[in-house]
Design an enzyme around this catalytic site. Structure first.
Site, PDB file in Angstrom:
ATOM      1  N   GLY A  68       0.844  -1.207  -0.095  1.00 21.69           N
ATOM      2  CA  GLY A  68      -0.044  -0.020  -0.013  1.00 21.69           C
ATOM      3  C   GLY A  68       0.820   1.196   0.133  1.00 21.69           C
ATOM      4  O   GLY A  68       0.245   2.324   0.517  1.00 21.69           O
ATOM      5  N   SER A  69       1.910   1.240  -0.381  1.00 20.54           N
ATOM      6  CA  SER A  69       2.778   2.590  -0.421  1.00 20.54           C
ATOM      7  C   SER A  69       2.390   3.446  -1.519  1.00 20.54           C
ATOM      8  O   SER A  69       2.027   4.463  -1.256  1.00 20.54           O
ATOM      9  CB  SER A  69       4.276   2.234  -0.796  1.00 20.54           C
TER      10      SER A  69
ATOM     11  N   ILE B 211      -7.894  -9.881 -10.838  1.00 24.08           N
ATOM     12  CA  ILE B 211      -8.447  -9.555 -12.464  1.00 24.08           C
ATOM     13  C   ILE B 211      -9.702  -9.121 -12.154  1.00 24.08           C
ATOM     14  O   ILE B 211     -10.521  -9.939 -11.870  1.00 24.08           O
ATOM     15  CB  ILE B 211      -7.978 -10.591 -13.408  1.00 24.08           C
ATOM     16  N   LEU B 212     -10.130  -8.090 -13.037  1.00 25.73           N
ATOM     17  CA  LEU B 212     -11.670  -7.525 -12.636  1.00 25.73           C
ATOM     18  C   LEU B 212     -12.175  -8.249 -13.984  1.00 25.73           C
ATOM     19  O   LEU B 212     -11.491  -8.137 -14.970  1.00 25.73           O
ATOM     20  CB  LEU B 212     -11.794  -6.070 -12.817  1.00 25.73           C
TER      21      LEU B 212
ATOM     22  N   ASN C 126      -4.678   2.002 -13.597  1.00 25.49           N
ATOM     23  CA  ASN C 126      -3.659   1.095 -12.899  1.00 25.49           C
ATOM     24  C   ASN C 126      -2.132   1.602 -12.908  1.00 25.49           C
ATOM     25  O   ASN C 126      -1.794   2.382 -14.008  1.00 25.49           O
ATOM     26  CB  ASN C 126      -3.759  -0.120 -13.570  1.00 25.49           C
TER      27      ASN C 126
ATOM     28  N   HIS D 241       1.758   0.220 -13.174  1.00 24.11           N
ATOM     29  CA  HIS D 241       2.323  -1.089 -13.410  1.00 24.11           C
ATOM     30  C   HIS D 241       3.964  -0.834 -13.608  1.00 24.11           C
ATOM     31  O   HIS D 241       4.169   0.208 -13.923  1.00 24.11           O
ATOM     32  CB  HIS D 241       2.159  -1.611 -14.843  1.00 24.11           C
TER      33      HIS D 241
ATOM     34  N   GLU E 158     -10.261  -4.932 -20.773  1.00 17.68           N
ATOM     35  CA  GLU E 158     -10.327  -6.085 -20.418  1.00 17.68           C
ATOM     36  C   GLU E 158      -9.018  -6.846 -20.858  1.00 17.68           C
ATOM     37  O   GLU E 158      -8.675  -7.981 -20.296  1.00 17.68           O
ATOM     38  CB  GLU E 158     -11.269  -6.660 -21.057  1.00 17.68           C
TER      39      GLU E 158
ATOM     40  N   GLU F 248       7.166   5.641  -9.107  1.00 13.13           N
ATOM     41  CA  GLU F 248       5.724   5.226  -9.153  1.00 13.13           C
ATOM     42  C   GLU F 248       4.888   6.521  -8.191  1.00 13.13           C
ATOM     43  O   GLU F 248       3.831   6.800  -8.604  1.00 13.13           O
ATOM     44  CB  GLU F 248       5.316   4.032  -8.606  1.00 13.13           C
TER      45      GLU F 248
HETATM   46  C1  GRF Z   1       3.746  -1.409  -7.484  1.00 16.99           C
HETATM   47  O1  GRF Z   1       5.127  -1.738  -7.954  1.00 16.99           O
HETATM   48  C2  GRF Z   1       2.722  -1.425  -8.493  1.00 16.99           C
HETATM   49  O2  GRF Z   1       3.227  -0.749  -9.641  1.00 16.99           O
HETATM   50  C3  GRF Z   1       2.382  -2.786  -8.693  1.00 16.99           C
HETATM   51  O3  GRF Z   1       2.547  -3.609  -7.316  1.00 16.99           O
HETATM   52  C4  GRF Z   1       3.245  -2.742  -6.639  1.00 16.99           C
HETATM   53  C5  GRF Z   1       2.521  -2.255  -5.162  1.00 16.99           C
HETATM   54  O4  GRF Z   1       3.133  -1.626  -4.418  1.00 16.99           O
HETATM   55  N1  GRF Z   1       1.152  -2.843  -9.636  1.00 16.99           N
HETATM   56  P1  GRF Z   1       2.425  -0.907  -3.000  1.00 16.99           P
HETATM   57  O5  GRF Z   1       1.387  -1.848  -2.437  1.00 16.99           O
HETATM   58  O6  GRF Z   1       1.839   0.252  -3.726  1.00 16.99           O
HETATM   59  O7  GRF Z   1       3.426  -0.478  -2.166  1.00 16.99           O
END
Ligand code: GRF
Length: 192
Positions: A20-21, A97-98, A112, A114, A147, A179
């Site tokens: 959850g960062s 996966i939704l 999202n 990634h 999808e 991110e």
């Molecule tokens: C991140 O690297 C994100 O890109 C991927 O999962 C990780 C989640 O990290 N989809 P966090 O839980 O937000 O710390």
């Protein structure tokens, strides 16, 4: 659902499964004056997600939904999202996966983050694959969810240099830092 507007804060739900960062970072961002979003609901597919800790800390509504029966779960989820007038869904390390139908229902309103420079390395183990292929750069991408896994329109990306010393762990750390800059920037881009 109504079209997204930048006039009022866009009611947002964040879906998580783990640390959850990104969630923590989005919550902080949502509290800034310039933020177009407010975070109104957190969804997790497991009560073991460490990110749930921030939810309690910031007093945000949360719901843990077991995705074993996807149809039943998504029905509950839809009711919850409607009840909370959610207009934007941010996936942040969400490992389920939704369904096609769900994504259609929220068409253009699910995004999202990634950990790769899409279209390279869709799916899992992105850092490992980038290092194995001796790529000089990797990075992260914020994209719309469609999808087809990790294939929706790209909103923004950030590049990170891969050095000879990098391992999947060190690279993951460097990318995660980016991110945390990219997700808010991408949200600002959508609404400005
Ligand atoms: C991140 O690297 C994100 O890109 C991927 O999962 C990780 C989640 O990290 N989809 P966090 O839980 O937000 O710390």
């Amino acid at each position: 659902m109504e079209k997204l507007t930048g006039l009022n804060r866009v009611k947002t739900a964040v879906f998580i499964s783990g640390t959850g960062s990104n969630l923590k970072n989005l919550i902080k961002f949502s509290k800034l004056k310039k933020s177009p979003i407010s975070i109104n609901l957190i969804i997790s597919n497991t009560n073991k997600a460490r990110g749930l800790h921030y939810v309690d800390l910031f007093h945000i509504k949360k719901k843990i939904l077991n995705f074993k029966n996807i149809k039943v779960t998504e029905k509950k989820l839809l009711t919850l999202l409607m009840k909370n007038k959610v207009e934007l869904i941010c996936l942040a390390g969400f490992m389920k996966i939704l369904s096609k139908d769900f994504i259609k229902r929220f068409n253009g309103k699910i995004i999202n983050i990634h950990p790769s420079l899409l279209p390279k390395y869709k799916g899992l183990n992105t850092h490992n694959r980038a290092i194995q292929n001796r790529d000089k750069f990797s990075g992260c991408t914020v994209h719309y969810v469609t999808e087809k896994l990790d294939s929706g329109k790209i909103i923004m990306q950030r590049k990170v240099k891969i050095t000879k010393k990098d391992t999947p762990t060190t690279l993951a750390k460097k990318i995660l830092k980016q991110e945390h800059r990219l997700y808010p920037e991408a949200i600002l881009k959508i609404f400005n």
